[in-house]
Design a protein around this motif. Structure first.
Motif, short mmCIF file in Angstrom:
data_model
loop_
_atom_site.label_atom_id
_atom_site.label_comp_id
_atom_site.label_asym_id
_atom_site.label_seq_id
_atom_site.Cartn_x
_atom_site.Cartn_y
_atom_site.Cartn_z
N MET A 201 34.48 43.57 49.80
CA MET A 201 35.46 42.90 48.98
C MET A 201 35.41 41.40 49.27
SD MET A 201 38.66 45.52 49.34
CE MET A 201 38.30 45.87 51.05
N ILE A 202 35.65 40.64 48.24
CA ILE A 202 35.69 39.18 48.38
C ILE A 202 37.14 38.76 48.17
CG2 ILE A 202 34.81 36.99 47.53
CD1 ILE A 202 32.44 38.70 46.33
N PHE A 203 37.72 38.13 49.18
CA PHE A 203 39.12 37.70 49.14
C PHE A 203 39.18 36.23 48.75
CE2 PHE A 203 38.90 41.36 51.85
CZ PHE A 203 40.07 42.05 51.61
N HIS A 204 39.84 35.94 47.64
CA HIS A 204 39.99 34.57 47.17
C HIS A 204 41.42 34.11 47.41
CE1 HIS A 204 36.14 34.76 45.00
NE2 HIS A 204 36.52 35.96 44.60
N LYS A 205 41.59 33.04 48.16
CA LYS A 205 42.92 32.46 48.36
C LYS A 205 43.41 31.93 47.02
CE LYS A 205 43.13 33.20 52.75
NZ LYS A 205 43.96 34.29 53.22
N THR A 206 44.70 31.90 46.84
CA THR A 206 45.30 31.36 45.62
C THR A 206 46.04 30.08 45.97
OG1 THR A 206 47.42 32.50 45.84
CG2 THR A 206 45.61 33.75 44.83
N THR A 207 46.69 29.48 44.99
CA THR A 207 47.48 28.28 45.27
C THR A 207 48.81 28.64 45.93
OG1 THR A 207 48.55 28.27 43.10
CG2 THR A 207 46.46 27.05 43.31
N LEU A 208 49.16 29.92 45.95
CA LEU A 208 50.42 30.37 46.55
C LEU A 208 50.17 30.95 47.93
CD1 LEU A 208 52.01 32.07 43.42
CD2 LEU A 208 52.25 29.72 44.21
N GLN A 209 50.97 30.51 48.87
CA GLN A 209 50.79 30.94 50.25
C GLN A 209 50.87 32.46 50.37
OE1 GLN A 209 53.35 29.00 53.06
NE2 GLN A 209 52.50 30.11 54.78
N ASP A 210 49.87 33.05 51.00
CA ASP A 210 49.79 34.47 51.37
C ASP A 210 49.36 35.40 50.23
OD1 ASP A 210 50.63 33.80 53.97
OD2 ASP A 210 52.73 33.96 53.38
N ALA A 211 49.26 34.92 49.01
CA ALA A 211 48.79 35.76 47.90
C ALA A 211 47.27 35.61 47.79
CB ALA A 211 49.46 35.34 46.59
N CYS A 212 46.61 36.66 47.32
CA CYS A 212 45.17 36.51 47.12
C CYS A 212 44.65 37.42 46.02
CB CYS A 212 44.40 36.71 48.43
SG CYS A 212 44.19 38.35 49.01
N LEU A 213 43.57 36.95 45.42
CA LEU A 213 42.86 37.71 44.39
C LEU A 213 41.68 38.37 45.10
CD1 LEU A 213 42.82 38.21 41.31
CD2 LEU A 213 41.16 36.35 41.16
N ILE A 214 41.50 39.65 44.83
CA ILE A 214 40.46 40.41 45.51
C ILE A 214 39.43 40.87 44.49
CG2 ILE A 214 39.97 42.41 46.96
CD1 ILE A 214 43.06 42.19 47.74
N GLU A 215 38.19 40.50 44.75
CA GLU A 215 37.09 40.85 43.86
C GLU A 215 36.26 41.94 44.53
OE1 GLU A 215 33.20 38.53 42.01
OE2 GLU A 215 34.77 37.38 43.02
N PRO A 216 36.06 43.05 43.84
CA PRO A 216 35.22 44.08 44.45
C PRO A 216 33.78 43.59 44.56
CG PRO A 216 35.99 44.78 42.27
CD PRO A 216 36.57 43.44 42.54
N GLU A 217 33.16 43.91 45.66
CA GLU A 217 31.76 43.55 45.88
C GLU A 217 30.92 44.75 45.46
OE1 GLU A 217 29.57 40.90 49.30
OE2 GLU A 217 31.35 42.06 49.81
N LYS A 218 30.31 44.64 44.28
CA LYS A 218 29.61 45.77 43.68
C LYS A 218 28.21 45.93 44.27
CE LYS A 218 31.89 44.65 39.38
NZ LYS A 218 31.66 44.09 38.06
N ARG A 219 27.86 47.18 44.51
CA ARG A 219 26.50 47.56 44.90
C ARG A 219 25.99 48.45 43.78
NH1 ARG A 219 27.12 43.94 48.44
NH2 ARG A 219 27.89 44.44 50.49
N GLY A 220 25.00 48.00 43.03
CA GLY A 220 24.60 48.73 41.85
C GLY A 220 23.15 49.17 41.83
N ASP A 221 22.90 50.14 40.98
CA ASP A 221 21.55 50.61 40.68
C ASP A 221 21.58 51.19 39.27
OD1 ASP A 221 22.61 53.21 40.88
OD2 ASP A 221 21.92 53.46 42.94
N GLU A 222 20.57 51.97 38.89
CA GLU A 222 20.49 52.48 37.53
C GLU A 222 21.65 53.40 37.16
OE1 GLU A 222 18.37 55.19 40.26
OE2 GLU A 222 18.15 53.06 39.90
N ARG A 223 22.36 53.93 38.15
CA ARG A 223 23.52 54.80 37.87
C ARG A 223 24.75 54.01 37.46
NH1 ARG A 223 23.98 57.37 43.59
NH2 ARG A 223 23.54 55.18 43.99
N GLY A 224 24.83 52.76 37.92
CA GLY A 224 26.03 51.95 37.72
C GLY A 224 26.29 51.17 39.00
#
Length: 182
Positions: free
Chosen positions: A1-24
């Motif tokens: 997961m990639i954690f992105h800090k926001t402009t608001l203290q203690d809140a964060c946007l979380i981006e899933p770190e995808k591992r893909g192949d021909e299945r998805g």
């Protein structure tokens, strides 16, 4: 997961770190160790789902007070929303500041909302499903809310509000001299 800090203290946007192949792809959406390393709450006691039929539907701004204050981990499962959070913690350097995030089935981002924040979202498409984990059970006596159109917050909703509950339409406006909620 990639954690992105926001402009608001203690809140964060979380981006899933995808591992893909021909299945998805495969991606983790929650890991106790990784959340703890970011200083985020790791225990959730309830999972909620909401479904909104119509584009422009607005839910919130909701929060719970006191011991029932809850962290939320929010994800949009179908459609797209604009998720808005407001810091209501009086001692926070981002007190009464807000930030908006587009969450969608396509981007698969999660939003971590700490205790002491109000939370709301507007649907940007029809047939939207949102799922969220909460760290405290719903406690009606601790429930609170703010008006989505409060001039002190000056929130910019991208669409006209087409559907809103009576309860959400009647939350009080903030008073500039009021004591902080948290």
């Amino acid at each position: 997961m990639i954690f992105h800090k926001t402009t608001l203290q203690d809140a964060c946007l979380i981006e899933p770190e995808k591992r893909g192949d021909e299945r998805g792809f495969f991606a983790r959406t929650f890991c106790t160790d990784e959340f703890a390393a970011q200083g985020l709450i790791t225990t959730y006691v309830q999972q909620n789902t909401s479904f909104s039929r119509h584009k422009g539907t607005l839910r919130g701004l909701h929060f719970q007070r006191g011991a029932a204050a809850e962290a939320k981990l929010i994800r949009c499962l179908s459609g797209t929303i604009l998720d808005v959070i407001v810091d209501l913690r009086g001692a926070s350097p981002t007190y009464l500041k807000s930030e908006a995030f587009e969450l969608s089935a396509d981007n698969r981002h999660h939003l971590y909302v700490p205790p002491g924040f109000a939370h709301s979202f507007q649907t940007l498409t029809d047939d939207v499903e949102v799922s969220y984990l909460v760290s405290s059970p719903y406690t009606p006596a601790a429930e609170g809310g703010l008006r989505y159109d409060d001039p002190l917050l000056a929130l910019n909703w991208p669409l006209p509000v087409t559907v809103i509950s009576d309860k959400d339409a009647q939350w009080p406006y903030l008073q500039s001299d009021a004591e902080p909620v948290f």
